[in-house]
Design a protein around this motif. Structure first.
Motif, PDB file in Angstrom:
ATOM      1  N   ASN A 153       0.751  -1.153   0.024  1.00  0.00           N
ATOM      2  CA  ASN A 153      -0.136   0.046  -0.039  1.00  0.00           C
ATOM      3  C   ASN A 153       0.971   1.299   0.043  1.00  0.00           C
ATOM      4  N   ALA A 164       0.454   4.144  -2.580  1.00  0.00           N
ATOM      5  CA  ALA A 164       0.307   5.519  -2.357  1.00  0.00           C
ATOM      6  C   ALA A 164       1.296   6.448  -2.884  1.00  0.00           C
ATOM      7  N   ALA A 175      -5.337   2.342  -1.372  1.00  0.00           N
ATOM      8  CA  ALA A 175      -4.985   1.147  -0.669  1.00  0.00           C
ATOM      9  C   ALA A 175      -5.750   0.278  -1.142  1.00  0.00           C
TER      10      ALA A 175
END
Length: 290
Positions: A171, A175, A181
């Motif tokens: 995640n 990002a 996510a």
């Protein structure tokens, strides 16, 4: 039982999942019975086409929208626009030969009502079958080091192990690329490790889990899990994307698997079948090359 103080890592069982019908949605549970073939009810049922070959989200992403529920007596299946389907846990049925990857095994056909339910939802003739426990389908002896490790309708091994920190690392990659996510359910693990470093499951030998039942469960990670397009299917909508695979390709190309992307480790049961795994149980392991 207390763990030896010299374990290279110590963590906990963070999450547990079962996937009663192969390639349909999973169920997060707080505890599960461990059997020789993995967690009880995991991949015990499978959807097959008219020729008896297994079906998955790879070709039919709508399977992600089939959500199972376990009651004391039934497997209950829910899907958009469909009345719930009840499949008795005690149901057996006529025997049919079915294929999962390179294996052909005898399975119990769950009947015409289940076949019509899945055929209507998936838009093609198909049937629901259940693994016959009298059958013996073994994991790859090459990867298990010769140990005979039975499984049911899983792709190849009784358990899939991942880590909370591994998902956090993914995640972070998403990002950085401006993507949202994703959840652990996309990776369809059975056991999620907490309190360890990202992808520690890649590096450990035996996983010891203290069940409080007078002896540790021992699970052996044996083969990196090569990732197909399923993690790019949104489990809430069944829509395909590319962001997860794109992110994994940036940092998870695995030399052990010829450069394929991997996430999680397939594992076999070395000790502890018949014990109950619970969220929060402590675990420890030594690094394989520590």
């Amino acid at each position: 039982m207390s763990f030896p103080a010299d374990f290279d890592l110590a963590g906990t069982v963070a999450r547990l999942f079962i996937h009663p019908v192969k390639s349909c949605a999973g169920i997060e549970v707080q505890q599960a019975l461990l059997t020789d073939t993995g967690l009880e009810w995991d991949r015990a049922w499978m959807v097959v086409d008219a020729q008896g070959a297994f079906l998955t989200q790879r070709a039919l992403p709508r399977m992600a929208l089939v959500r199972p529920q376990m009651t004391a007596a039934d497997l209950v299946l829910h899907a958009p626009g469909q009345a719930p389907l009840k499949v008795p846990l005690a149901a057996t049925g006529l025997t049919a030969a079915v294929r999962v990857w390179n294996d052909t095994v005898a399975a119990w056909d769950m009947g015409d009502a289940a076949a019509q339910w899945f055929s209507g939802f998936l838009g093609q003739p198909c049937r629901l079958v259940r693994f016959d426990p009298a059958q013996r389908r073994l994991s790859s002896l090459e990867w298990t080091g010769g140990a005979e490790a039975p499984n049911q309708f899983a792709d190849g091994f009784p358990l899939l192990v991942a880590s909370t920190a591994g998902l956090d690392a993914l995640n972070a990659q998403l990002a950085a690329a401006g993507q949202g996510a994703v959840g652990m359910e996309r990776f369809r693990p059975n056991l999620v490790l907490g309190g360890v470093e990202a992808h520690d499951e890649d590096r450990v030998d035996l996983l010891h889990i203290d069940t409080g039942a007078g002896g540790a469960v021992q699970l052996q990670p044996v083969k990196p899990c090569v990732r197909c397009p399923i993690p790019d299917i949104d489990p809430a909508s069944a829509e395909r994307g590319t962001q997860v695979g794109d992110a994994l390709r940036r940092y998870r190309q695995d030399a052990r698997m010829g450069g394929a992307i991997t996430f999680g480790m397939n594992a076999i049961v070395r000790r502890g079948a018949g014990q109950v795994l619970c969220v929060g149980q402590p675990l420890g392991a030594h690094y394989r090359f520590g």
